[in-house]
Design a protein around this motif. Sequence first.
Motif, mmCIF file in Angstrom:
data_model
loop_
_atom_site.group_PDB
_atom_site.id
_atom_site.type_symbol
_atom_site.label_atom_id
_atom_site.label_comp_id
_atom_site.label_asym_id
_atom_site.label_seq_id
_atom_site.Cartn_x
_atom_site.Cartn_y
_atom_site.Cartn_z
ATOM 1 N N GLU A 286 45.546 3.119 -2.645
ATOM 2 C CA GLU A 286 46.706 3.893 -2.208
ATOM 3 C C GLU A 286 46.657 5.325 -2.722
ATOM 4 N N ASN A 287 46.119 5.494 -3.932
ATOM 5 C CA ASN A 287 46.085 6.830 -4.536
ATOM 6 C C ASN A 287 44.680 7.241 -4.970
ATOM 7 N N GLY A 288 43.672 6.710 -4.320
ATOM 8 C CA GLY A 288 42.312 7.067 -4.692
ATOM 9 C C GLY A 288 41.288 6.113 -4.120
ATOM 10 N N TRP A 289 40.228 5.899 -4.897
ATOM 11 C CA TRP A 289 39.107 5.090 -4.446
ATOM 12 C C TRP A 289 38.614 4.161 -5.556
ATOM 13 N N LYS A 290 38.064 3.036 -5.154
ATOM 14 C CA LYS A 290 37.486 2.077 -6.094
ATOM 15 C C LYS A 290 36.022 1.850 -5.716
ATOM 16 N N ILE A 291 35.143 2.067 -6.688
ATOM 17 C CA ILE A 291 33.707 1.931 -6.473
ATOM 18 C C ILE A 291 33.227 0.648 -7.133
ATOM 19 N N HIS A 292 32.610 -0.227 -6.361
ATOM 20 C CA HIS A 292 31.998 -1.449 -6.891
ATOM 21 C C HIS A 292 30.514 -1.172 -7.107
ATOM 22 N N ASN B 151 39.674 11.620 -12.407
ATOM 23 C CA ASN B 151 40.055 12.581 -11.364
ATOM 24 C C ASN B 151 38.938 12.734 -10.343
ATOM 25 N N TRP B 152 37.682 12.648 -10.827
ATOM 26 C CA TRP B 152 36.536 12.852 -9.959
ATOM 27 C C TRP B 152 35.481 11.778 -10.199
ATOM 28 N N GLY C 248 38.846 6.336 -9.098
ATOM 29 C CA GLY C 248 39.132 7.754 -9.217
ATOM 30 C C GLY C 248 39.929 8.285 -8.048
ATOM 31 N N ALA C 249 40.546 9.442 -8.274
ATOM 32 C CA ALA C 249 41.368 10.056 -7.225
ATOM 33 C C ALA C 249 40.496 10.673 -6.128
ATOM 34 N N ASN C 250 39.381 11.300 -6.527
ATOM 35 C CA ASN C 250 38.485 11.957 -5.574
ATOM 36 C C ASN C 250 37.075 11.419 -5.732
ATOM 37 N N VAL C 251 36.392 11.249 -4.612
ATOM 38 C CA VAL C 251 35.000 10.796 -4.620
ATOM 39 C C VAL C 251 34.154 11.833 -3.894
ATOM 40 N N VAL C 252 33.018 12.185 -4.491
ATOM 41 C CA VAL C 252 32.078 13.105 -3.864
ATOM 42 C C VAL C 252 30.753 12.376 -3.681
ATOM 43 N N LEU C 253 30.317 12.258 -2.444
ATOM 44 C CA LEU C 253 29.051 11.617 -2.119
ATOM 45 C C LEU C 253 27.962 12.684 -2.130
ATOM 46 N N ALA C 254 27.187 12.721 -3.203
ATOM 47 C CA ALA C 254 26.148 13.740 -3.379
ATOM 48 C C ALA C 254 24.764 13.113 -3.371
ATOM 49 N N PRO D 99 40.573 11.363 3.113
ATOM 50 C CA PRO D 99 41.486 11.676 2.006
ATOM 51 C C PRO D 99 40.789 11.531 0.640
ATOM 52 N N GLY D 100 40.616 12.645 -0.069
ATOM 53 C CA GLY D 100 39.972 12.604 -1.375
ATOM 54 C C GLY D 100 38.509 12.227 -1.332
ATOM 55 N N LEU D 101 37.873 12.364 -0.173
ATOM 56 C CA LEU D 101 36.466 11.985 -0.015
ATOM 57 C C LEU D 101 35.677 13.196 0.478
ATOM 58 N N TYR D 102 34.661 13.603 -0.298
ATOM 59 C CA TYR D 102 33.883 14.801 0.001
ATOM 60 C C TYR D 102 32.388 14.463 0.036
ATOM 61 N N VAL D 103 31.611 15.370 0.632
ATOM 62 C CA VAL D 103 30.168 15.150 0.728
ATOM 63 C C VAL D 103 29.406 16.392 0.279
ATOM 64 N N MET D 104 28.168 16.166 -0.166
ATOM 65 C CA MET D 104 27.229 17.232 -0.516
ATOM 66 C C MET D 104 25.847 16.805 -0.042
ATOM 67 N N GLY D 105 24.863 17.693 -0.212
ATOM 68 C CA GLY D 105 23.496 17.333 0.103
ATOM 69 C C GLY D 105 23.292 17.037 1.575
ATOM 70 N N PRO D 106 22.375 16.102 1.910
ATOM 71 C CA PRO D 106 22.105 15.787 3.318
ATOM 72 C C PRO D 106 23.359 15.414 4.104
#
Length: 390
Positions: free
Chosen positions: A126-132, A3-4, A141-147, A356-363
């Motif tokens: 289509e329904n989320g993100w793929k991290i290589h 999910n995250w 995952g459905a949601n990605v947070v760049l922290a 879509p489903g992409l969030y940020v934190m920090g700098p």
Amino acid sequence: MHNWIIIGGIQGMTLATFLRKQKGVAPEEMAIIDPHEEPLSEWRRCTEAISMPFLRSPFVHHLDVDPFSLNRHAKASLFGEGASFFGKFKRPSLLLFHEHCEHLVREQEIRRSWIQGRVESIKRLENGWKIHLENGSLVMGANVVLAIGAGEQLHWPEWAQQLQTDSPGSIFHVFDKELPKFDASQAPFTIIGGGITAVLLTLKLHKQFPGQVTLLKRHPFRVHDFDSDPGWLGPKYQQAFHNTRSYVRRREMIVAARRKGSITRELNAALRKQLRQFPRLVADGHVHKANRQKGITSLFDEDGSLIHQTGTAILATGFQPQLPGSSWLAPIIEEHRLPCAACGYPVVTHTLQWGPGLYVMGPLAELEVGPIARNISGAREAASRILQAQ
């Protein structure tokens, strides 16, 4: 599929704790991606390198949801509440803060979500993100947070880069992973900088090598309890910041608010106490060039005049101001036309959503959160905002 997916260290740990406690997200529903083997190991390495005794933030700023969690933890700690905080703002000791963090890691089973690795690229599904990851692994995952933080973007002035190239082993950055043991380095030592890191390192080395350490600074000491005015924690300054629509102006406000290169009052007092016995502990000068001959490093100003000579130079010059993770963020910014300000940083919603489903934190969130974004208080604010969108 998770999910995250959280990418980043101490900021990401804060969000993970909030997700576990406030949204009931199970450990297997989260993936925390970080280059290091253990949660917060990089934070520990950097703070221990300079022997930081107390954090600069007050006791209500930590990784847990309840603001008074750290205070309760101190009462049950072996250290005891009286020995765990400093000053009227109750700044926690580093030992207490680390102990509290480890308690949260165990309590919230964070290691079950931990994935050691470096991000190579991010792809939209289509329904989320793929991290290589660089090791070939895939995380979806459905949601990605760049922290991600700026911890790997060490600031090396041009003259220092040249000296390192010409004479390897003569100069280091205090937060360099390759920093050798000080007792294996050539004395005397010269610390380049004028902020809290430089002063802490100076006092640490001076205790170990009395009379063999010099702090070389280019400006008078700037004494402040915190690295930005506490008014930024609430509406006193935040309201005007959010009412400002120009991101150029917001960037100017952030730069002006940060007390870059400042030190706390007790550090200033501790340094001045040592100066009474060791007047050469601190020197003034702005280095523009350096060379090394016969085992001695000479530092020169812009006119070519000799400022100082040393055995080993150590930079306490902070971090580069550019966008963290730019090497793998640039393609996704272009491909998905993610909005950025003129400074290159994300333009996001109030809940820190960048796409879509992409969030940020920090700098990455500072144009929305403000100058506190990089701090623990900013991590708590960011986590609360992201959870508002769920």
